[in-house]
Design a protein around this motif. Structure first.
Motif, PDB file in Angstrom:
ATOM      1  N   ASN A  53       0.833  -1.219   0.000  1.00 35.32           N
ATOM      2  CA  ASN A  53       0.000   0.000   0.000  1.00 35.32           C
ATOM      3  C   ASN A  53       0.862   1.260   0.000  1.00 35.32           C
ATOM      4  O   ASN A  53       0.543   2.240  -0.676  1.00 35.32           O
ATOM      5  CB  ASN A  53      -0.930   0.008   1.222  1.00 35.32           C
ATOM      6  CG  ASN A  53      -1.990  -1.071   1.094  1.00 35.32           C
ATOM      7  OD1 ASN A  53      -2.242  -1.566  -0.014  1.00 35.32           O
ATOM      8  ND2 ASN A  53      -2.582  -1.470   2.204  1.00 35.32           N
ATOM      9  N   MET A  56       2.154   1.758  -3.490  1.00 36.43           N
ATOM     10  CA  MET A  56       1.109   2.266  -4.392  1.00 36.43           C
ATOM     11  C   MET A  56       0.841   3.755  -4.143  1.00 36.43           C
ATOM     12  O   MET A  56       0.713   4.531  -5.085  1.00 36.43           O
ATOM     13  CB  MET A  56      -0.197   1.464  -4.203  1.00 36.43           C
ATOM     14  CG  MET A  56      -0.215   0.149  -4.936  1.00 36.43           C
ATOM     15  SD  MET A  56       0.137   0.317  -6.698  1.00 36.43           S
ATOM     16  CE  MET A  56      -1.237   1.309  -7.265  1.00 36.43           C
ATOM     17  N   HIS A  57       0.788   4.110  -2.868  1.00 36.33           N
ATOM     18  CA  HIS A  57       0.518   5.517  -2.540  1.00 36.33           C
ATOM     19  C   HIS A  57       1.620   6.409  -3.141  1.00 36.33           C
ATOM     20  O   HIS A  57       1.337   7.407  -3.815  1.00 36.33           O
ATOM     21  CB  HIS A  57       0.448   5.678  -1.014  1.00 36.33           C
ATOM     22  CG  HIS A  57       0.347   7.102  -0.585  1.00 36.33           C
ATOM     23  ND1 HIS A  57      -0.790   7.852  -0.779  1.00 36.33           N
ATOM     24  CD2 HIS A  57       1.267   7.938  -0.017  1.00 36.33           C
ATOM     25  CE1 HIS A  57      -0.576   9.075  -0.353  1.00 36.33           C
ATOM     26  NE2 HIS A  57       0.664   9.165   0.116  1.00 36.33           N
ATOM     27  N   LYS A  60       1.536   6.615  -7.020  1.00 33.33           N
ATOM     28  CA  LYS A  60       0.457   7.468  -7.542  1.00 33.33           C
ATOM     29  C   LYS A  60       0.822   8.947  -7.377  1.00 33.33           C
ATOM     30  O   LYS A  60       0.580   9.755  -8.263  1.00 33.33           O
ATOM     31  CB  LYS A  60      -0.866   7.159  -6.820  1.00 33.33           C
ATOM     32  CG  LYS A  60      -1.499   5.865  -7.307  1.00 33.33           C
ATOM     33  CD  LYS A  60      -2.894   5.668  -6.732  1.00 33.33           C
ATOM     34  CE  LYS A  60      -2.854   5.105  -5.352  1.00 33.33           C
ATOM     35  NZ  LYS A  60      -4.159   4.860  -4.757  1.00 33.33           N
ATOM     36  N   LYS A  64       1.896  12.113 -10.564  1.00 33.06           N
ATOM     37  CA  LYS A  64       1.348  13.464 -10.788  1.00 33.06           C
ATOM     38  C   LYS A  64       2.436  14.444 -11.250  1.00 33.06           C
ATOM     39  O   LYS A  64       2.170  15.344 -12.030  1.00 33.06           O
ATOM     40  CB  LYS A  64       0.707  13.989  -9.491  1.00 33.06           C
ATOM     41  CG  LYS A  64      -0.567  13.255  -9.134  1.00 33.06           C
ATOM     42  CD  LYS A  64      -1.128  13.796  -7.835  1.00 33.06           C
ATOM     43  CE  LYS A  64      -2.240  12.902  -7.319  1.00 33.06           C
ATOM     44  NZ  LYS A  64      -2.524  13.146  -5.907  1.00 33.06           N
ATOM     45  N   GLY A 150      -0.443   6.162 -16.221  1.00 31.69           N
ATOM     46  CA  GLY A 150      -0.603   6.130 -14.770  1.00 31.69           C
ATOM     47  C   GLY A 150       0.408   5.195 -14.144  1.00 31.69           C
ATOM     48  O   GLY A 150       1.535   5.087 -14.622  1.00 31.69           O
ATOM     49  N   ASP A 229      -5.414  -4.537  -8.131  1.00 32.50           N
ATOM     50  CA  ASP A 229      -5.461  -3.139  -7.708  1.00 32.50           C
ATOM     51  C   ASP A 229      -5.997  -2.267  -8.836  1.00 32.50           C
ATOM     52  O   ASP A 229      -5.361  -2.111  -9.882  1.00 32.50           O
ATOM     53  CB  ASP A 229      -4.051  -2.670  -7.287  1.00 32.50           C
ATOM     54  CG  ASP A 229      -4.107  -1.355  -6.538  1.00 32.50           C
ATOM     55  OD1 ASP A 229      -4.850  -0.459  -6.991  1.00 32.50           O
ATOM     56  OD2 ASP A 229      -3.427  -1.234  -5.519  1.00 32.50           O
ATOM     57  N   LYS A 230      -7.153  -1.672  -8.614  1.00 29.27           N
ATOM     58  CA  LYS A 230      -7.800  -0.911  -9.701  1.00 29.27           C
ATOM     59  C   LYS A 230      -7.010   0.339 -10.095  1.00 29.27           C
ATOM     60  O   LYS A 230      -7.233   0.926 -11.148  1.00 29.27           O
ATOM     61  CB  LYS A 230      -9.247  -0.562  -9.354  1.00 29.27           C
ATOM     62  CG  LYS A 230      -9.363   0.379  -8.184  1.00 29.27           C
ATOM     63  CD  LYS A 230     -10.775   0.857  -7.994  1.00 29.27           C
ATOM     64  CE  LYS A 230     -10.931   1.807  -6.841  1.00 29.27           C
ATOM     65  NZ  LYS A 230      -9.797   2.650  -6.460  1.00 29.27           N
ATOM     66  N   ASP A 231      -6.076   0.752  -9.250  1.00 27.70           N
ATOM     67  CA  ASP A 231      -5.271   1.930  -9.586  1.00 27.70           C
ATOM     68  C   ASP A 231      -4.102   1.582 -10.504  1.00 27.70           C
ATOM     69  O   ASP A 231      -3.363   2.478 -10.923  1.00 27.70           O
ATOM     70  CB  ASP A 231      -4.741   2.597  -8.309  1.00 27.70           C
ATOM     71  CG  ASP A 231      -5.866   3.296  -7.575  1.00 27.70           C
ATOM     72  OD1 ASP A 231      -6.844   3.673  -8.241  1.00 27.70           O
ATOM     73  OD2 ASP A 231      -5.779   3.433  -6.344  1.00 27.70           O
ATOM     74  N   ILE A 232      -3.914   0.302 -10.769  1.00 26.61           N
ATOM     75  CA  ILE A 232      -2.872  -0.085 -11.742  1.00 26.61           C
ATOM     76  C   ILE A 232      -3.572  -0.303 -13.083  1.00 26.61           C
ATOM     77  O   ILE A 232      -4.320  -1.264 -13.263  1.00 26.61           O
ATOM     78  CB  ILE A 232      -2.108  -1.339 -11.272  1.00 26.61           C
ATOM     79  CG1 ILE A 232      -1.394  -1.026  -9.956  1.00 26.61           C
ATOM     80  CG2 ILE A 232      -1.110  -1.793 -12.337  1.00 26.61           C
ATOM     81  CD1 ILE A 232      -0.482  -2.099  -9.444  1.00 26.61           C
ATOM     82  N   LEU A 233      -3.347   0.624 -13.996  1.00 21.30           N
ATOM     83  CA  LEU A 233      -4.167   0.652 -15.215  1.00 21.30           C
ATOM     84  C   LEU A 233      -3.686  -0.349 -16.254  1.00 21.30           C
ATOM     85  O   LEU A 233      -4.439  -0.756 -17.127  1.00 21.30           O
ATOM     86  CB  LEU A 233      -4.160   2.066 -15.796  1.00 21.30           C
ATOM     87  CG  LEU A 233      -4.729   3.128 -14.842  1.00 21.30           C
ATOM     88  CD1 LEU A 233      -4.699   4.490 -15.487  1.00 21.30           C
ATOM     89  CD2 LEU A 233      -6.135   2.775 -14.394  1.00 21.30           C
ATOM     90  N   ARG A 254     -11.797  -5.951 -13.783  1.00 22.46           N
ATOM     91  CA  ARG A 254     -11.805  -4.532 -13.406  1.00 22.46           C
ATOM     92  C   ARG A 254     -11.530  -3.614 -14.616  1.00 22.46           C
ATOM     93  O   ARG A 254     -11.122  -2.485 -14.462  1.00 22.46           O
ATOM     94  CB  ARG A 254     -10.796  -4.270 -12.286  1.00 22.46           C
ATOM     95  CG  ARG A 254      -9.359  -4.633 -12.617  1.00 22.46           C
ATOM     96  CD  ARG A 254      -8.452  -4.381 -11.442  1.00 22.46           C
ATOM     97  NE  ARG A 254      -7.057  -4.683 -11.689  1.00 22.46           N
ATOM     98  CZ  ARG A 254      -6.192  -3.876 -12.303  1.00 22.46           C
ATOM     99  NH1 ARG A 254      -6.593  -2.725 -12.783  1.00 22.46           N
ATOM    100  NH2 ARG A 254      -4.947  -4.231 -12.463  1.00 22.46           N
TER     101      ARG A 254
END
Ligand code: NAD
Length: 508
Positions: A53, A56-57, A60, A64, A150, A229-233, A254
């Protein structure tokens, strides 16, 4: 050996999680043994859910900023990583050999492939071109652009412990993505060494720290976290077809994007007119190189009946001269398999071959003498039929099937009659045979060669295969497009609002 590990920053116990800094990981200890002689190389404390986690944080957050740095400047970071890799080529190549067992020249070749990928990606960083299309509406402009995607996930297999990362990471890096790499648990040390090299570059530049991240842990645990993990596109996964199926299902659920680089069942067709000396060399490197543990390993040779016996005899005699042993010794051409379960798989395959009617023409034994460990096997030649169930499967060991055919049509039909579709080749001097093989009714693989073997691809082309090999493409050509988000833009610079396809929608 100790000095090499030290120079590469490998400690006795290593952290299994990096996101700009090494985390104090909370997961289970992985002991890393060398397949050469079963010696303990080092330990890795794998990542826990909490560590994942954190990675991932940070990934992300880093995205940016990274996405806003111009692509050529991102290329400059990859250029510096390529320069660092040049400095550590010898050490890293040796660690690849020690950790997974391929011979040293192949270990060096793998690091060279990373360097080549870095150079390619630097050039690419100024060539992420989008097309411009003529709009059907007056005073309108239509074009497409490519944006960073991403956070992406990279899952790699043991057999190319560092090159596969470079294929993905350098392209994704210049495309503006941040990433999380999960290497095979057989080869975490090379991944840590590479990350230490990257860390040096990240530290001395004013860029976000968590671009090239690493997470080490079992596929069934950390791997599952990554793919769900939905944040990994995008997940780029390299490994067995079985793993690929699982990964694909999780990602489809997903609506994620996948690049799948899975197992092969690669064949060389040798026609009656072929230069047999050339074909022999290609088959030897293709079938015996990396101890049969490449995705592009030659697993089948489809031989014309007129040359079947002569070629089989030559091959047998060449096999009997292959030096097997310590892969660091420059006279050795074949090292060990990666672990005991691979040796068992080799033995099980031989049992199945006998039951299914194959003839073991050469080899078939696990070696106990004159080798430094327990994971050495004889490269094996089997006279087989293409429809035997064992021939249809990828056994990740140096077992080569010789299959007879009578003409080009039968050769291509046999060639394509397997579930996988990675690499293929034909040996012939006949233009019609060669062109038929490369045509729409020829090889159904992602890679098709003429008078070159199935393994040892260059980075400039897109690499990957069809059918159960997964359909993904990596490395060169325009593979980069999968790592970006395509956007179509239409701009009206006139004073009217015409609709496409002539649709009228005017209020009186
Ligand atoms: P493997 O499938 O056992 O493991 C590959 C990777 O997948 C490892 O990092 C593993 O931890 C991970 N993994 C396993 N289960 C997972 C899950 N449920 N979720 C997420 N990750 C998971 O493969 P291997 O034995 O390391 O490598 C050999 C295989 O890889 C062969 O089939 C070979 O053909 C294939 N391969 C293909 C290519 C290619 O480009 N097509 C290249 C190299 C290797």
């Amino acid at each position: 050996m100790k000095e090499i590990l030290e120079r590469l920053g490998i400690k006795e116990i290593n952290s299994g999680a990096y996101c700009g800094e090494w985390l104090d990981t909370k997961g289970k200890i992985i002991e890393v043994f060398s397949p050469i002689d079963d010696s303990l190389l080092a330990k890795v404390k794998s990542a826990s859910a909490e560590d994942f986690n954190t990675i991932m944080h940070k990934s992300k957050e880093a995205f940016k900023t990274w996405r806003m740095i111009p692509a050529p400047q991102r290329g400059e970071i990859v250029r510096q990583i390529g320069l660092e890799l040049r400095k550590f080529k010898g050490d890293l190549g040796k660690l690849v050999t020690i950790e997974m067992g391929k011979i040293f020249t192949e270990g060096l070749g793998e690091v060279q492939e990373m360097i080549d990928m870095a150079d390619f990606a630097v050039g690419l960083s100024r060539q992420l071109y989008g097309a411009t299309m003529p709009s059907e509406r007056p005073l309108h402009r239509m074009y497409e652009q490519w944006h960073p995607l991403g956070v992406i996930g990279i899952i790699s297999a043991f057999n190319f412990p560092v090159a596969v990362w470079a294929w993905n990471a350098f392209i994704a890096g210049v495309c503006g993505d941040t990433m999380v790499w999960k290497p095979s648990s057989f080869t975490p040390l090379t991944a840590i060494a590479v990350t230490n090299i990257v860390h040096k570059v990240v530290e001395r530049n004013n860029i976000p720290k968590a671009i090239f991240n690493l997470v080490i842990g079992p596929g069934s645990d950390i791997g599952e976290k990554l793919i769900n993990d939905k944040d990994i596109l995008l997940i780029s996964a390299t490994g067995s077809c079985q793993m690929g199926k699982r990964v694909h299902q999780a990602i489809a659920k997903r609506y994620g994007r996948a690049i799948l680089e899975l197992g092969g069942n690669n064949a060389i067709i040798v026609m009656e007119d072929a230069n047999l000396e050339l074909a022999l060399k290609a088959v030897l490197f293709g079938a015996v190189g990396t101890a049969g543990q490449r995705c592009t390993t030659t697993r089948r040779v489809i031989l014309h009946e007129k040359i079947f016996n002569a070629f089989a005899k030559k091959l047998k005699s060449a096999y009997s001269t292959i030096p097997i042993g310590d892969p660091l010794d420059k006279n050795i051409l074949m090292g060990p398999l990666v672990d005991q379960s691979s040796v068992i798989e080799y033995q099980n395959a031989l049992e199945k071959i006998k039951i299914q009617g194959g003839e073991i023409f050469y080899g078939g034994k696990v070696l106990n003498e004159n080798v430094p460990g327990k994971l050495y096997v004889q490269p094996t030649i089997v006279i087989a039929r293409n429809d035997m169930p064992i021939v249809q499967d990828e056994t990740f060991a140096p077992i080569l099937y010789l299959i007879k055919m009578k003409d080009i049509n039968e050769a291509i039909a046999l060639h394509n009659d397997v579930p996988q579709g990675l690499s293929s080749s034909i040996f012939t001097n006949n233009l019609q045979y060669a062109e038929q093989f490369l045509s729409h009714k020829g090889s159904d693989c992602g890679i098709a060669n003429v008078n070159i073997g199935t393994s040892g691809a260059e980075i400039g082309g897109a690499f990957g295969g069809e059918k159960e090999t997964g359909g993904g493409r990596e490395a060169g050509s325009d593979s980069w497009k999968a790592y970006m988000r395509r956007q179509t833009n239409t701009i009206n610079w006139g004073k009217e609002m015409p609709l496409a396809q002539g649709v009228e929608f005017d209020v009186e």
